[in-house]
Design a protein around this motif. Structure first.
Motif, PDB file in Angstrom:
ATOM      1  N   THR A 156       0.801  -1.224   0.000  1.00 49.58           N
ATOM      2  CA  THR A 156       0.000   0.000   0.000  1.00 49.58           C
ATOM      3  C   THR A 156       0.834   1.274   0.000  1.00 49.58           C
ATOM      4  O   THR A 156       0.286   2.356  -0.155  1.00 49.58           O
ATOM      5  N   SER A 157       2.156   1.162   0.120  1.00 51.46           N
ATOM      6  CA  SER A 157       3.020   2.350   0.034  1.00 51.46           C
ATOM      7  C   SER A 157       3.328   2.714  -1.420  1.00 51.46           C
ATOM      8  O   SER A 157       3.932   3.740  -1.686  1.00 51.46           O
ATOM      9  N   PHE A 158       2.883   1.892  -2.347  1.00 49.60           N
ATOM     10  CA  PHE A 158       3.147   2.085  -3.770  1.00 49.60           C
ATOM     11  C   PHE A 158       1.903   2.627  -4.452  1.00 49.60           C
ATOM     12  O   PHE A 158       0.812   2.046  -4.335  1.00 49.60           O
ATOM     13  N   GLY A 159       2.056   3.732  -5.201  1.00 51.24           N
ATOM     14  CA  GLY A 159       0.924   4.303  -5.929  1.00 51.24           C
ATOM     15  C   GLY A 159      -0.232   4.597  -5.001  1.00 51.24           C
ATOM     16  O   GLY A 159      -0.056   5.158  -3.929  1.00 51.24           O
ATOM     17  N   GLU A 160      -1.416   4.189  -5.417  1.00 54.09           N
ATOM     18  CA  GLU A 160      -2.616   4.321  -4.596  1.00 54.09           C
ATOM     19  C   GLU A 160      -3.031   2.932  -4.147  1.00 54.09           C
ATOM     20  O   GLU A 160      -3.515   2.134  -4.943  1.00 54.09           O
ATOM     21  N   ASN A 161      -2.761   2.630  -2.890  1.00 55.95           N
ATOM     22  CA  ASN A 161      -3.106   1.324  -2.314  1.00 55.95           C
ATOM     23  C   ASN A 161      -2.497   0.150  -3.075  1.00 55.95           C
ATOM     24  O   ASN A 161      -3.120  -0.886  -3.267  1.00 55.95           O
ATOM     25  N   GLY A 162      -1.249   0.341  -3.557  1.00 56.37           N
ATOM     26  CA  GLY A 162      -0.533  -0.741  -4.214  1.00 56.37           C
ATOM     27  C   GLY A 162      -0.616  -0.737  -5.722  1.00 56.37           C
ATOM     28  O   GLY A 162      -0.021  -1.592  -6.373  1.00 56.37           O
ATOM     29  N   MET A 163      -1.359   0.225  -6.306  1.00 52.30           N
ATOM     30  CA  MET A 163      -1.548   0.262  -7.757  1.00 52.30           C
ATOM     31  C   MET A 163      -1.207   1.642  -8.311  1.00 52.30           C
ATOM     32  O   MET A 163      -1.531   2.657  -7.706  1.00 52.30           O
ATOM     33  N   ALA A 164      -0.568   1.662  -9.476  1.00 54.53           N
ATOM     34  CA  ALA A 164      -0.236   2.921 -10.146  1.00 54.53           C
ATOM     35  C   ALA A 164      -0.656   2.810 -11.604  1.00 54.53           C
ATOM     36  O   ALA A 164      -0.246   1.897 -12.315  1.00 54.53           O
ATOM     37  N   TRP A 165      -1.492   3.739 -12.058  1.00 53.37           N
ATOM     38  CA  TRP A 165      -1.960   3.757 -13.441  1.00 53.37           C
ATOM     39  C   TRP A 165      -0.884   4.340 -14.330  1.00 53.37           C
ATOM     40  O   TRP A 165      -0.294   5.359 -14.010  1.00 53.37           O
ATOM     41  N   THR A 166      -0.624   3.712 -15.457  1.00 60.61           N
ATOM     42  CA  THR A 166       0.456   4.143 -16.346  1.00 60.61           C
ATOM     43  C   THR A 166      -0.033   4.759 -17.646  1.00 60.61           C
ATOM     44  O   THR A 166       0.746   5.373 -18.356  1.00 60.61           O
ATOM     45  N   GLY A 167      -1.275   4.595 -17.997  1.00 59.48           N
ATOM     46  CA  GLY A 167      -1.772   5.059 -19.296  1.00 59.48           C
ATOM     47  C   GLY A 167      -1.713   3.926 -20.309  1.00 59.48           C
ATOM     48  O   GLY A 167      -2.708   3.256 -20.534  1.00 59.48           O
ATOM     49  N   PRO A 168      -0.536   3.674 -20.914  1.00 63.14           N
ATOM     50  CA  PRO A 168      -0.464   2.574 -21.876  1.00 63.14           C
ATOM     51  C   PRO A 168      -0.457   1.220 -21.177  1.00 63.14           C
ATOM     52  O   PRO A 168      -0.049   1.104 -20.032  1.00 63.14           O
ATOM     53  N   ALA A 169      -0.934   0.210 -21.896  1.00 66.45           N
ATOM     54  CA  ALA A 169      -0.846  -1.152 -21.378  1.00 66.45           C
ATOM     55  C   ALA A 169       0.624  -1.522 -21.235  1.00 66.45           C
ATOM     56  O   ALA A 169       1.405  -1.326 -22.156  1.00 66.45           O
ATOM     57  N   VAL A 170       1.014  -2.032 -20.093  1.00 60.95           N
ATOM     58  CA  VAL A 170       2.420  -2.347 -19.803  1.00 60.95           C
ATOM     59  C   VAL A 170       2.784  -3.704 -20.404  1.00 60.95           C
ATOM     60  O   VAL A 170       2.104  -4.697 -20.186  1.00 60.95           O
ATOM     61  N   HIS A 171       3.897  -3.719 -21.179  1.00 63.37           N
ATOM     62  CA  HIS A 171       4.373  -4.962 -21.778  1.00 63.37           C
ATOM     63  C   HIS A 171       5.732  -5.389 -21.248  1.00 63.37           C
ATOM     64  O   HIS A 171       6.103  -6.546 -21.381  1.00 63.37           O
ATOM     65  N   SER A 172       6.507  -4.448 -20.690  1.00 61.48           N
ATOM     66  CA  SER A 172       7.790  -4.829 -20.096  1.00 61.48           C
ATOM     67  C   SER A 172       8.115  -3.902 -18.936  1.00 61.48           C
ATOM     68  O   SER A 172       7.659  -2.756 -18.892  1.00 61.48           O
ATOM     69  N   ILE A 173       8.899  -4.440 -18.004  1.00 61.63           N
ATOM     70  CA  ILE A 173       9.331  -3.690 -16.816  1.00 61.63           C
ATOM     71  C   ILE A 173      10.822  -3.881 -16.662  1.00 61.63           C
ATOM     72  O   ILE A 173      11.321  -5.013 -16.731  1.00 61.63           O
ATOM     73  N   THR A 174      11.539  -2.781 -16.446  1.00 58.00           N
ATOM     74  CA  THR A 174      12.962  -2.835 -16.137  1.00 58.00           C
ATOM     75  C   THR A 174      13.189  -2.054 -14.854  1.00 58.00           C
ATOM     76  O   THR A 174      12.704  -0.930 -14.716  1.00 58.00           O
ATOM     77  N   LEU A 175      13.905  -2.639 -13.919  1.00 59.70           N
ATOM     78  CA  LEU A 175      14.211  -1.968 -12.660  1.00 59.70           C
ATOM     79  C   LEU A 175      15.602  -1.351 -12.747  1.00 59.70           C
ATOM     80  O   LEU A 175      16.560  -2.034 -13.094  1.00 59.70           O
ATOM     81  N   SER A 200       7.574  -0.179 -20.652  1.00 65.00           N
ATOM     82  CA  SER A 200       7.225   0.114 -22.035  1.00 65.00           C
ATOM     83  C   SER A 200       5.885  -0.533 -22.310  1.00 65.00           C
ATOM     84  O   SER A 200       5.501  -1.528 -21.687  1.00 65.00           O
ATOM     85  N   GLY A 201       5.186   0.072 -23.248  1.00 63.54           N
ATOM     86  CA  GLY A 201       3.878  -0.445 -23.588  1.00 63.54           C
ATOM     87  C   GLY A 201       3.384   0.151 -24.873  1.00 63.54           C
ATOM     88  O   GLY A 201       4.113   0.849 -25.581  1.00 63.54           O
ATOM     89  N   VAL A 202       2.127  -0.119 -25.152  1.00 68.00           N
ATOM     90  CA  VAL A 202       1.508   0.344 -26.381  1.00 68.00           C
ATOM     91  C   VAL A 202       0.262   1.135 -26.024  1.00 68.00           C
ATOM     92  O   VAL A 202      -0.503   0.743 -25.150  1.00 68.00           O
ATOM     93  N   ASN A 203       0.087   2.254 -26.718  1.00 70.14           N
ATOM     94  CA  ASN A 203      -1.101   3.065 -26.530  1.00 70.14           C
ATOM     95  C   ASN A 203      -2.246   2.413 -27.301  1.00 70.14           C
ATOM     96  O   ASN A 203      -2.264   2.435 -28.524  1.00 70.14           O
TER      97      ASN A 203
END
Length: 136
Positions: A60-79, A88-91
């Motif tokens: 729950t410390s992440f985004g809003e209650n554990g979730m963060a909206w990104t806009g595009p659909a997420v296809h990859s994550i790099t830390l 990265s994602g696609v609109n």
């Protein structure tokens, strides 16, 4: 193989995003502290990141209650080493395929220091360096 019962008691986590049954995950990354980041989309084709604690509970410390909206659909994550999250994602609402790269801070907020407003937009196949961006 048996499921890990220390992960939410059953080894399985089901997350309802905006009360929809059409949500899906495309990407996962595990942070050095064991927290898990899932990336995908919601029923409305809006991208989302969800962060779980190592036991599977929403962080729950992440985004809003554990979730963060990104806009595009997420296809990859790099830390990144500094804790920032590059997705990265696609609109889905673009007429032509539009690849989007977004950088988030470790708390789930958009990193506004990255490009303009935390986002690089329209770097699809016809844009300069589009091929390299698709391989991110």
């Amino acid at each position: 193989a048996d499921l890990d019962s220390t992960f939410m008691g059953t080894g399985i986590v089901k997350i309802a995003v905006a009360g929809s049954s059409g949500d899906g995950a495309h990407a996962v990354a595990v942070q050095s502290d064991g927290k898990i980041i899932l990336g995908g989309y919601s029923y409305s084709n809006s991208g989302i990141l969800v962060r779980l604690n190592p036991d599977g509970a929403l962080d729950t410390s992440f985004g809003e209650n554990g979730m963060a909206w990104t806009g595009p659909a997420v296809h990859s994550i790099t830390l990144q080493n500094d804790g920032r999250i590059v997705v990265s994602g696609v609109n889905p609402s673009a007429t032509d395929a539009e690849l989007i790269i977004l950088r988030m801070n470790s708390d789930g907020s958009v990193d506004n220091s990255f490009n303009e407003g935390g986002v690089v937009i329209n770097i699809g196949p016809s844009a300069p360096n589009g091929e390299a961006a698709q391989k991110l």
